[in-house]
Write a protein that holds these residues in place. Structure first.
Motif, PDB file in Angstrom:
ATOM      1  N   ALA A  65       0.846  -1.208   0.000  1.00 38.69           N
ATOM      2  CA  ALA A  65       0.000   0.000   0.000  1.00 38.69           C
ATOM      3  C   ALA A  65       0.874   1.249   0.000  1.00 38.69           C
ATOM      4  N   ARG A  66       0.680   2.085  -0.969  1.00 36.77           N
ATOM      5  CA  ARG A  66       1.429   3.356  -1.006  1.00 36.77           C
ATOM      6  C   ARG A  66       0.723   4.368  -1.881  1.00 36.77           C
ATOM      7  N   PHE A  67       1.207   5.621  -1.812  1.00 36.11           N
ATOM      8  CA  PHE A  67       0.650   6.711  -2.625  1.00 36.11           C
ATOM      9  C   PHE A  67       0.835   6.426  -4.104  1.00 36.11           C
ATOM     10  N   ALA A 198      -6.648  -1.143  -8.163  1.00 31.68           N
ATOM     11  CA  ALA A 198      -5.404  -0.482  -7.727  1.00 31.68           C
ATOM     12  C   ALA A 198      -4.826  -1.151  -6.486  1.00 31.68           C
ATOM     13  N   THR A 199      -5.707  -1.583  -5.570  1.00 34.42           N
ATOM     14  CA  THR A 199      -5.245  -2.239  -4.348  1.00 34.42           C
ATOM     15  C   THR A 199      -4.578  -3.562  -4.677  1.00 34.42           C
ATOM     16  N   ALA A 200      -5.269  -4.379  -5.469  1.00 31.74           N
ATOM     17  CA  ALA A 200      -4.734  -5.704  -5.813  1.00 31.74           C
ATOM     18  C   ALA A 200      -3.415  -5.572  -6.565  1.00 31.74           C
ATOM     19  N   ARG A 219     -11.510 -10.582 -12.843  1.00 31.10           N
ATOM     20  CA  ARG A 219     -12.771 -10.439 -13.588  1.00 31.10           C
ATOM     21  C   ARG A 219     -12.591  -9.390 -14.686  1.00 31.10           C
ATOM     22  N   THR A 220     -12.028  -8.232 -14.308  1.00 34.09           N
ATOM     23  CA  THR A 220     -11.793  -7.168 -15.286  1.00 34.09           C
ATOM     24  C   THR A 220     -10.358  -6.672 -15.122  1.00 34.09           C
ATOM     25  N   PRO A 221      -9.524  -6.801 -16.152  1.00 36.25           N
ATOM     26  CA  PRO A 221      -8.186  -6.218 -16.024  1.00 36.25           C
ATOM     27  C   PRO A 221      -8.273  -4.687 -16.070  1.00 36.25           C
ATOM     28  N   SER A 501     -17.553   1.524 -12.765  1.00 34.68           N
ATOM     29  CA  SER A 501     -16.442   1.492 -11.808  1.00 34.68           C
ATOM     30  C   SER A 501     -16.948   2.153 -10.523  1.00 34.68           C
ATOM     31  N   TRP A 502     -16.106   2.139  -9.489  1.00 31.04           N
ATOM     32  CA  TRP A 502     -16.557   2.784  -8.248  1.00 31.04           C
ATOM     33  C   TRP A 502     -16.809   4.278  -8.486  1.00 31.04           C
ATOM     34  N   MET A 503     -16.116   4.852  -9.477  1.00 30.03           N
ATOM     35  CA  MET A 503     -16.289   6.290  -9.729  1.00 30.03           C
ATOM     36  C   MET A 503     -17.666   6.605 -10.324  1.00 30.03           C
TER      37      MET A 503
HETATM   38  P1  NAP Z   1     -11.610  -1.536  -7.070  1.00 31.00           P
HETATM   39  O1  NAP Z   1     -10.828  -0.682  -7.974  1.00 31.00           O
HETATM   40  O2  NAP Z   1     -13.071  -1.335  -7.003  1.00 31.00           O
HETATM   41  O3  NAP Z   1     -11.278  -3.036  -7.448  1.00 31.00           O
HETATM   42  C1  NAP Z   1     -11.976  -4.116  -6.914  1.00 31.00           C
HETATM   43  C2  NAP Z   1     -11.584  -5.346  -7.671  1.00 31.00           C
HETATM   44  O4  NAP Z   1     -12.266  -6.473  -7.154  1.00 31.00           O
HETATM   45  C3  NAP Z   1     -11.954  -5.260  -9.145  1.00 31.00           C
HETATM   46  O5  NAP Z   1     -10.956  -5.859  -9.897  1.00 31.00           O
HETATM   47  C4  NAP Z   1     -13.258  -6.047  -9.188  1.00 31.00           C
HETATM   48  O6  NAP Z   1     -13.583  -6.557 -10.448  1.00 31.00           O
HETATM   49  C5  NAP Z   1     -12.932  -7.135  -8.203  1.00 31.00           C
HETATM   50  N1  NAP Z   1     -14.118  -7.786  -7.675  1.00 31.00           N
HETATM   51  C6  NAP Z   1     -15.091  -7.256  -6.920  1.00 31.00           C
HETATM   52  N2  NAP Z   1     -16.020  -8.180  -6.637  1.00 31.00           N
HETATM   53  C7  NAP Z   1     -15.631  -9.314  -7.232  1.00 31.00           C
HETATM   54  C8  NAP Z   1     -16.190 -10.611  -7.314  1.00 31.00           C
HETATM   55  N3  NAP Z   1     -17.354 -10.897  -6.720  1.00 31.00           N
HETATM   56  N4  NAP Z   1     -15.513 -11.548  -8.007  1.00 31.00           N
HETATM   57  C9  NAP Z   1     -14.346 -11.242  -8.592  1.00 31.00           C
HETATM   58  N5  NAP Z   1     -13.768 -10.040  -8.566  1.00 31.00           N
HETATM   59  C10 NAP Z   1     -14.414  -9.082  -7.890  1.00 31.00           C
HETATM   60  O7  NAP Z   1     -11.075  -1.413  -5.559  1.00 31.00           O
HETATM   61  P2  NAP Z   1      -9.584  -1.137  -5.059  1.00 31.00           P
HETATM   62  O8  NAP Z   1      -8.612  -1.870  -5.870  1.00 31.00           O
HETATM   63  O9  NAP Z   1      -9.600  -1.338  -3.591  1.00 31.00           O
HETATM   64  O10 NAP Z   1      -9.356   0.383  -5.385  1.00 31.00           O
HETATM   65  C11 NAP Z   1     -10.353   1.359  -5.105  1.00 31.00           C
HETATM   66  C12 NAP Z   1      -9.738   2.722  -5.204  1.00 31.00           C
HETATM   67  O11 NAP Z   1      -8.947   2.981  -4.041  1.00 31.00           O
HETATM   68  C13 NAP Z   1      -8.758   2.939  -6.338  1.00 31.00           C
HETATM   69  O12 NAP Z   1      -9.354   3.118  -7.573  1.00 31.00           O
HETATM   70  C14 NAP Z   1      -8.022   4.152  -5.854  1.00 31.00           C
HETATM   71  O13 NAP Z   1      -8.722   5.334  -6.081  1.00 31.00           O
HETATM   72  C15 NAP Z   1      -7.932   3.892  -4.369  1.00 31.00           C
HETATM   73  N6  NAP Z   1      -6.599   3.309  -4.103  1.00 31.00           N
HETATM   74  C16 NAP Z   1      -5.564   4.179  -4.092  1.00 31.00           C
HETATM   75  C17 NAP Z   1      -4.308   3.717  -3.926  1.00 31.00           C
HETATM   76  C18 NAP Z   1      -3.193   4.693  -3.950  1.00 31.00           C
HETATM   77  O14 NAP Z   1      -3.326   5.867  -3.855  1.00 31.00           O
HETATM   78  N7  NAP Z   1      -2.038   4.272  -4.149  1.00 31.00           N
HETATM   79  C19 NAP Z   1      -4.078   2.359  -3.763  1.00 31.00           C
HETATM   80  C20 NAP Z   1      -5.157   1.494  -3.761  1.00 31.00           C
HETATM   81  C21 NAP Z   1      -6.439   1.982  -3.945  1.00 31.00           C
HETATM   82  P3  NAP Z   1     -14.484  -5.707 -11.475  1.00 31.00           P
HETATM   83  O15 NAP Z   1     -13.602  -4.597 -11.948  1.00 31.00           O
HETATM   84  O16 NAP Z   1     -14.841  -6.666 -12.529  1.00 31.00           O
HETATM   85  O17 NAP Z   1     -15.661  -5.208 -10.701  1.00 31.00           O
END
Ligand code: NAP
Length: 546
Positions: A65-67, A198-200, A219-221, A501-503
């Motif tokens: 986890a980082r900026f 982004a987290t993964a 599920r979605t790259p 997307s979440w946005m």
């Molecule tokens: P996310 O972008 O919403 O990603 C969630 C992931 O889980 C997606 O790949 C999604 O697939 C998958 N998923 C959800 N439900 C599922 C299911 N039932 N089966 C299989 N896959 C599933 O969430 P996030 O990665 O935690 O990131 C959220 C936001 O947090 C980022 O966009 C960013 O703004 C922020 N963030 C920031 C940083 C940073 O500043 N460095 C780091 C991490 C996160 P689908 O796409 O198909 O739904």
């Protein structure tokens, strides 16, 4: 002096309230809001679920986890002394460094004495007779306050996937948001990661360094681009410190409050060779330049977007040895930048490791979690650990998890069923004296930059009310309608509003969040600030102040 004598002024019932202001959340916004309200002499208290400060940076301690924003653009700018004394160790700080920074802020400004930890707000109700809010914690404690300020972030309500059998798994399992404080070892372990946001992308890259075997369920790259992190040495920190005024000014001029500003040119205005050279340069540079500092039409013009998407796809093909896996990692249902671009530090190379497997769950869907692992349509995988990097019920999700009731018991969750309606992302009709810092319909982007403006605006409004003996602030119906229409209009023509997307408020794991909504202001920060400043200049137009 009691709360009723400070903020309450000449309220009819002159109630003795516990606080002038209750702030929910001790993250980047809550800490700064507390600092500002103290300056006004208000009795304010933060109620925080966690046992420490930091919000996002307290909870998300998953590996990697980082900026994704440059550390020095993410810092608070309100205190010269703080800027002088804090040295960033990395260009893009890791979670531990950021958590240390926010703890330092809390200590330096002696904020902790007004922060109540381990206090999850379960409900909040407005009472007209006293023009106050009653705030109830999950454990039954209650507080009365004139103002209720939400500083709950936009990505705080983590969501688990709706997959049968999650509870049955006998190994270790974690959602990335609720990562434990104790170290977690991946050595010799068979680890599954579900999700590729982004987290993964950050977690997978880090876990792959030590894991026994890693299986990623995608599920979605997403379209990822290199972060190019590096240490910040003493000399560089000295240079950064000397240029803070220019850095913050530059951020404030850009649409997303990032240091990267869109290039003035359109994609087709330059020759293919020049374009390619520009993109190569951006790809080799640190941070969000490739997304936020690109040609100005890549997120509005389909042809331009297709070209930049093709450029990034070629990069992925170059970096991933197996062409079949490379194709799986290239998004096909959305263009580059139309979802949040994860920045990575060797993510694609992870898939060249013999101990890493990518499972495309569109081809072989997950049927259920079983005690020993995950069953897909074609096989059963055995795991020691399952990591859910499955994201958040974003923007309105954290509001939905609190039972917020306005005038006559109207529920905020019901009010926003078809999408948020706000005035400037700060106020809601029928919810007087509730003020949102970075609420829905505010402009997102580099968070602290946006937070400082939002908090200052909210503080200015409270000061205005206090100075005039105003005890009730409410957005008018006309104000909410105008702003909500304006937010919708500002999102027209933007390609990312056409993508799930979440946005755009879509989360397939949450009932009622399957269709896209306009959740945030996309007219850019400079325009957002112009609107908010004009409201102040015109005596808080479209606010009922009594
Ligand atoms: P996310 O972008 O919403 O990603 C969630 C992931 O889980 C997606 O790949 C999604 O697939 C998958 N998923 C959800 N439900 C599922 C299911 N039932 N089966 C299989 N896959 C599933 O969430 P996030 O990665 O935690 O990131 C959220 C936001 O947090 C980022 O966009 C960013 O703004 C922020 N963030 C920031 C940083 C940073 O500043 N460095 C780091 C991490 C996160 P689908 O796409 O198909 O739904």
């Amino acid at each position: 002096m009691s709360a009723s004598q400070t903020a309450a002024g000449c309220a009819k019932a002159a109630p003795v309230l516990d606080f002038d202001a209750v702030i929910i959340g001790a993250g980047v916004s809550g800490l700064y809001q507390l600092y500002r309200l103290r300056e006004l002499g208000l009795r304010a208290r933060i109620l925080e679920t966690g046992s420490g400060v930091g919000g996002t940076w307290y909870w998300n301690r998953y590996p990697g986890a980082r900026f994704d924003s440059e550390s020095y653009t993410y810092a608070y700018s309100f205190s010269q002394e703080l800027l002088e004394e804090w040295n960033w160790a990395e260009r893009f700080a890791g979670q531990a460094e950021t958590e240390r920074y926010l703890n330092h802020v809390a200590d330096k400004f002696d904020l902790r004495r007004d922060i109540q930890f381990n206090s999850r707000v379960a409900a909040a109700s407005y009472y007209e007779e006293t023009r106050s809010w009653d705030v109830a914690l999950e454990d039954g404690r209650r507080y009365s306050t004139r103002f209720l300020i939400t500083a709950i972030g936009v990505l705080s309500a983590a969501t688990m996937p709706r997959i049968a059998g999650v509870e049955s798994f006998r190994g270790q399992s974690f959602h990335t948001h609720y990562w434990p404080k104790e170290p977690v070892s991946f050595e010799s372990k068979r680890v599954a990661v579900i999700g590729t946001g982004a987290t993964a992308v950050q977690a997978i890259t880090e876990i792959a360094k030590t894991v026994g075997q890693l299986t990623v369920f995608q599920r979605t790259p997403n379209w990822c681009a290199p972060l190019h992190n590096a240490k910040i040495g003493e000399d560089e920190m000295r240079r950064i410190r000397a240029s803070y005024p220019e850095i913050f000014a530059r951020c404030n001029e850009s649409p997303g409050c990032f240091i990267h500003k869109p290039d003035r040119r359109r994609t087709h205005e330059v020759s293919p060779e020049e374009r390619e050279a520009f993109w190569e340069k951006l790809y080799a540079e640190p941070g969000f330049g490739i997304w936020q500092g690109n040609f100005r039409d890549i997120l509005t013009d389909r042809g331009a977007n297709a070209l930049i998407s093709d450029f990034i796809a070629r990069k992925i093909r170059q970096r991933v040895k197996d062409p079949v896996i490379a194709e799986k990692l290239i998004p096909k249902n959305h263009g580059f930048g139309t979802r949040r671009v994860p920045l990575e530090s060797g993510y694609y190379e992870v898939y060249n490791q013999p101990n890493v497997k990518l499972v495309d769950i569109n081809e072989t869907p997950i049927e259920r979690i079983i005690p020993t692992g995950i069953r897909t349509s074609d096989t059963e995988y055995e795991f020691d650990m399952i990591i859910y990097a499955t994201g958040f019920d974003a923007i309105t999700g954290t509001f939905d998890r609190i039972d917020i009731r306005g005038i006559d018991g109207v529920s905020l969750k019901d009010r926003w069923k078809d999408g948020p309606q706000t005035y400037l992302g700060v106020l809601i009709e029928d919810f007087p004296n509730m003020l949102m810092v970075m609420g829905p319909h505010a402009a997102l982007g580099n968070f602290p930059r946006a937070v400082e403006y939002n908090v200052d605006w909210v503080t200015g409004l409270i000061r205005h009310a206090r100075d005039r003996g105003v005890t009730r602030i409410e957005a008018t119906a006309a104000g909410v309608a105008q702003w909500t229409d304006h937010v919708k209009a500002s999102g027209e023509g933007l390609l990312f509003n056409e993508i799930d997307s979440w946005m755009t408020g879509v989360n397939r794991n949450v009932e009622g969040k399957q269709t896209r909504k306009i959740m945030r202001y996309s007219g850019g920060h400079p325009t957002f600030r112009e609107h908010c400043d004009a409201v102040v200049a015109e005596g808080y137009r479209e606010l009922a102040l009594v």
